[in-house]
Design an enzyme around this catalytic site. Structure first.
Site, PDB file in Angstrom:
ATOM      1  N   CYS A  67       0.806  -1.229   0.000  1.00 53.51           N
ATOM      2  CA  CYS A  67       0.000   0.000   0.000  1.00 53.51           C
ATOM      3  C   CYS A  67       0.832   1.270   0.000  1.00 53.51           C
ATOM      4  O   CYS A  67       0.280   2.370  -0.079  1.00 53.51           O
ATOM      5  CB  CYS A  67      -0.936  -0.016   1.194  1.00 53.51           C
ATOM      6  SG  CYS A  67      -1.907  -1.524   1.262  1.00 53.51           S
ATOM      7  N   HIS A  89      -2.153   8.449   5.930  1.00 55.78           N
ATOM      8  CA  HIS A  89      -2.412   7.166   5.267  1.00 55.78           C
ATOM      9  C   HIS A  89      -3.876   6.793   5.540  1.00 55.78           C
ATOM     10  O   HIS A  89      -4.579   6.367   4.641  1.00 55.78           O
ATOM     11  CB  HIS A  89      -1.449   6.105   5.802  1.00 55.78           C
ATOM     12  CG  HIS A  89      -1.552   4.792   5.101  1.00 55.78           C
ATOM     13  ND1 HIS A  89      -1.412   4.664   3.744  1.00 55.78           N
ATOM     14  CD2 HIS A  89      -1.792   3.537   5.577  1.00 55.78           C
ATOM     15  CE1 HIS A  89      -1.559   3.391   3.400  1.00 55.78           C
ATOM     16  NE2 HIS A  89      -1.798   2.690   4.486  1.00 55.78           N
ATOM     17  N   GLU A 144      -0.980   5.293  13.324  1.00 50.81           N
ATOM     18  CA  GLU A 144      -0.585   6.520  12.627  1.00 50.81           C
ATOM     19  C   GLU A 144      -0.790   7.747  13.516  1.00 50.81           C
ATOM     20  O   GLU A 144       0.073   8.633  13.580  1.00 50.81           O
ATOM     21  CB  GLU A 144      -1.372   6.676  11.317  1.00 50.81           C
ATOM     22  CG  GLU A 144      -0.922   7.908  10.540  1.00 50.81           C
ATOM     23  CD  GLU A 144      -1.521   8.005   9.145  1.00 50.81           C
ATOM     24  OE1 GLU A 144      -2.469   7.267   8.828  1.00 50.81           O
ATOM     25  OE2 GLU A 144      -1.016   8.835   8.361  1.00 50.81           O
ATOM     26  N   LYS A 181      -8.628   8.522   1.564  1.00 51.26           N
ATOM     27  CA  LYS A 181      -9.280   7.202   1.479  1.00 51.26           C
ATOM     28  C   LYS A 181     -10.714   7.236   1.991  1.00 51.26           C
ATOM     29  O   LYS A 181     -11.491   6.322   1.732  1.00 51.26           O
ATOM     30  CB  LYS A 181      -8.457   6.165   2.255  1.00 51.26           C
ATOM     31  CG  LYS A 181      -7.080   5.910   1.640  1.00 51.26           C
ATOM     32  CD  LYS A 181      -6.291   4.877   2.424  1.00 51.26           C
ATOM     33  CE  LYS A 181      -4.902   4.668   1.834  1.00 51.26           C
ATOM     34  NZ  LYS A 181      -3.951   5.764   2.169  1.00 51.26           N
ATOM     35  N   HIS A 216      -9.374   2.508  -0.334  1.00 59.28           N
ATOM     36  CA  HIS A 216      -7.942   2.229  -0.362  1.00 59.28           C
ATOM     37  C   HIS A 216      -7.581   1.627  -1.714  1.00 59.28           C
ATOM     38  O   HIS A 216      -7.921   0.479  -2.009  1.00 59.28           O
ATOM     39  CB  HIS A 216      -7.580   1.263   0.763  1.00 59.28           C
ATOM     40  CG  HIS A 216      -6.103   1.193   1.036  1.00 59.28           C
ATOM     41  ND1 HIS A 216      -5.167   1.716   0.174  1.00 59.28           N
ATOM     42  CD2 HIS A 216      -5.418   0.666   2.080  1.00 59.28           C
ATOM     43  CE1 HIS A 216      -3.966   1.505   0.668  1.00 59.28           C
ATOM     44  NE2 HIS A 216      -4.089   0.872   1.828  1.00 59.28           N
ATOM     45  N   PHE A 234       1.395  -3.166   4.002  1.00 59.27           N
ATOM     46  CA  PHE A 234       1.559  -4.494   4.601  1.00 59.27           C
ATOM     47  C   PHE A 234       3.045  -4.862   4.569  1.00 59.27           C
ATOM     48  O   PHE A 234       3.739  -4.615   3.580  1.00 59.27           O
ATOM     49  CB  PHE A 234       0.789  -5.536   3.786  1.00 59.27           C
ATOM     50  CG  PHE A 234      -0.635  -5.732   4.235  1.00 59.27           C
ATOM     51  CD1 PHE A 234      -1.205  -4.954   5.231  1.00 59.27           C
ATOM     52  CD2 PHE A 234      -1.418  -6.731   3.667  1.00 59.27           C
ATOM     53  CE1 PHE A 234      -2.516  -5.152   5.645  1.00 59.27           C
ATOM     54  CE2 PHE A 234      -2.739  -6.941   4.065  1.00 59.27           C
ATOM     55  CZ  PHE A 234      -3.279  -6.148   5.053  1.00 59.27           C
TER      56      PHE A 234
END
Lengths: 81, 410
Positions: free
Chosen positions: B162, B302, B313, B334, B339, B398
């Site tokens: 990602c 993110h 985060e 997002k 996403h 990930f």
């Protein structure tokens, strides 16, 4: 039936090369005139399989030089498998 | 090292809320979403039944039919975005040797791969399309873009889940700074909404189950968030050495000042709960940019809307920005587009550039009650008008792939 095969083959080239069907003449050379490289020929063989349900054998590809050669080849082999 | 300045001179976007930067930005500022129930395949047995999809994308509007036929959807998205970005930059036949491409993708040509695997099972060995490998390989997209634009410089493909889009732009930024190219066509893309991939994520229980109210499902930092919503799309930016842009009197969106990369070395899918790897990424990026936390005017988070990511985060932002974390506006793109995996960082880089040039920061839609563990200065409900000189973009993938980019006004 023969006319349909010819039209179908020209339609295949038209789709493959993104050019007008009317510009696909029987005497055009696949490599020299239509710029079909080995990758393009593999794509063409796959479309033949989809449309006519048989594969162009590897040894037969050497003999197919023009659009008309492919039309004749399909006419001669239709129903083979 | 030839430490050149790098600027953004073109933007191309293919997203669920708009194809092209103008419509995308307009919809971003108005908080639009295109999250719907999936109709492309049967999702009746899935926990998550919704996604953020692109409607009405016709690849042949952006590329010739031969390239479209030889490219999977993920590649078509980016090829289209690259052409839009090149047109936007008004570059005219740049030197091919100094023009490169770098594209990130999380998955590559999985859509076509799935169809071919089904074909083998159903139709045997002869049912495999000879275009399979060129369509499936992740690097096909960067290669096709190079062919279309005659870019004979560095050609790179980044695959860091990602954060692929952010890493891609960062690597392109480094490539120009090192003098290996003057122009980089850089971005990210993914087309992950297909059965196999979707089921894989569904079984990880990381996607929202708000199937009855899809548009409210992506709610980063909200106390009632329950997972991310999968999206698809691409963004491509034209990065250019400042000298090159200046010489041709190019319009400049923003300058890229810094890029950082860290790894949490912790878990293949979970973020580190202490988020020190994420905090370190932000610090490194600020340091490289010679910017202090107080200088930052906007953070594009993110912000995936998963429980674990948003918490980590927010913790990292507080760790780095201390009390300033309560003043710097933060939002997550997002919340509107879901996403988009490998595209996300590139789309968010475009958002930062558009934020700086427009003086408008979009909101995190659906954020109604911020989680106690995610206390930041969230932009909620409506976009915020304010001058933005410095914007920071975060991306985490990930496998604990962390990347940050810092953008500044010219």
């Amino acid at each position: 039936m023969n006319i349909n095969i010819e039209e179908t083959v020209k339609g295949m080239f038209s789709e493959l090369l993104d050019i007008d069907c009317a510009k696909i003449k029987n005497d055009l050379l696949l490599i020299e005139d239509l710029a079909i490289d080995s990758f393009g020929f593999a794509e063409l063989s796959f479309i033949v399989k989809e449309k006519f349900n048989f594969e162009i054998s590897t040894e037969d590809t050497q003999g197919i030089k023009t659009v008309n050669d492919l039309i004749c080849y399909i006419k001669n082999n239709l129903g083979r498998e | 090292m030839n430490d050149k300045r790098v600027v953004i001179t073109g933007i191309g976007l293919v997203t669920p809320i708009g194809i092209g930067k103008d419509i995308f930005w307009e919809n971003c500022l108005s908080g639009k979403s295109n999250i719907r129930r999936i109709t492309a395949f049967d999702v009746s047995e899935y926990n998550c039944k919704i996604a953020s999809t692109i409607d009405n994308f016709d690849p042949t509007q952006y590329m010739d039919k031969i390239i479209a036929r030889r490219s999977d959807k993920f590649a078509q998205f980016a090829i289209a975005a690259a052409s839009m970005a090149m047109e936007d930059s008004r570059l005219n036949n740049p030197d091919p040797k100094y023009t490169g491409v770098c594209v990130g993708t999380g998955l590559g040509g999985m859509v076509f791969a799935e169809t071919q695997i089904v074909n083998i099972i159903d139709g045997g060995n002869t049912a495999v399309n000879p275009v399979s490998i060129p369509k499936i390989m992740p690097n096909s997209v960067a290669n096709q873009i190079a062919i279309v634009h005659n870019a004979q410089g560095p050609n790179l493909t980044i695959c860091t889940a990602c954060s692929s889009g952010t890493h891609s732009i960062g690597q392109a930024f480094d490539t120009i700074r090192r003098g290996r190219a003057k122009i980089m066509i850089a971005g990210g893309t993914d087309s992950p909404i297909m059965r196999y991939n979707f089921l894989g994520f569904d079984k990880l229980s990381v996607m929202s189950r708000r199937n009855d109210n899809p548009e409210s499902a992506s709610r980063p930092f909200d106390k009632d968030r329950d997972g991310f919503v999968m999206g698809e799309g691409a963004a491509v930016l034209i990065l250019e050495s400042f000298d090159h842009a200046l010489a041709r009197k190019a319009d400049i969106y923003a300058e890229i000042k810094g890029y950082s990369v860290t790894s949490g070395a912790y878990h293949i899918v979970m973020p580190r709960p202490d988020a020190i790897d994420v905090a370190r990424a932000m610090r490194l990026c600020l340091n490289e940019s010679a910017v202090t936390p107080k200088d930052v005017d906007y953070i594009n988070a993110h912000g995936t809307s998963t429980i674990a990511n948003d918490k980590a985060e927010a913790k990292a932002i507080v760790n780095v920005f201390k009390e300033d974390a309560q003043h710097i506006p933060v939002s997550s793109t997002k919340s509107m587009i879901g996403h988009t995996l490998g595209a996300a960082g590139a789309i968010e880089a475009a958002v930062c550039a558009l934020t700086i040039i427009s003086g408008k920061m979009h909101a995190t839609v659906n954020l109604e009650t911020p989680d106690e563990d995610c206390r930041l200065n969230h932009i909620m409900k409506k976009h915020l008008k304010r001058n933005v000189d410095i914007a920071l973009s975060n991306s985490f993938g990930f496998g604990n792939n962390n990347a940050c980019l810092l953008f500044s006004k010219m």
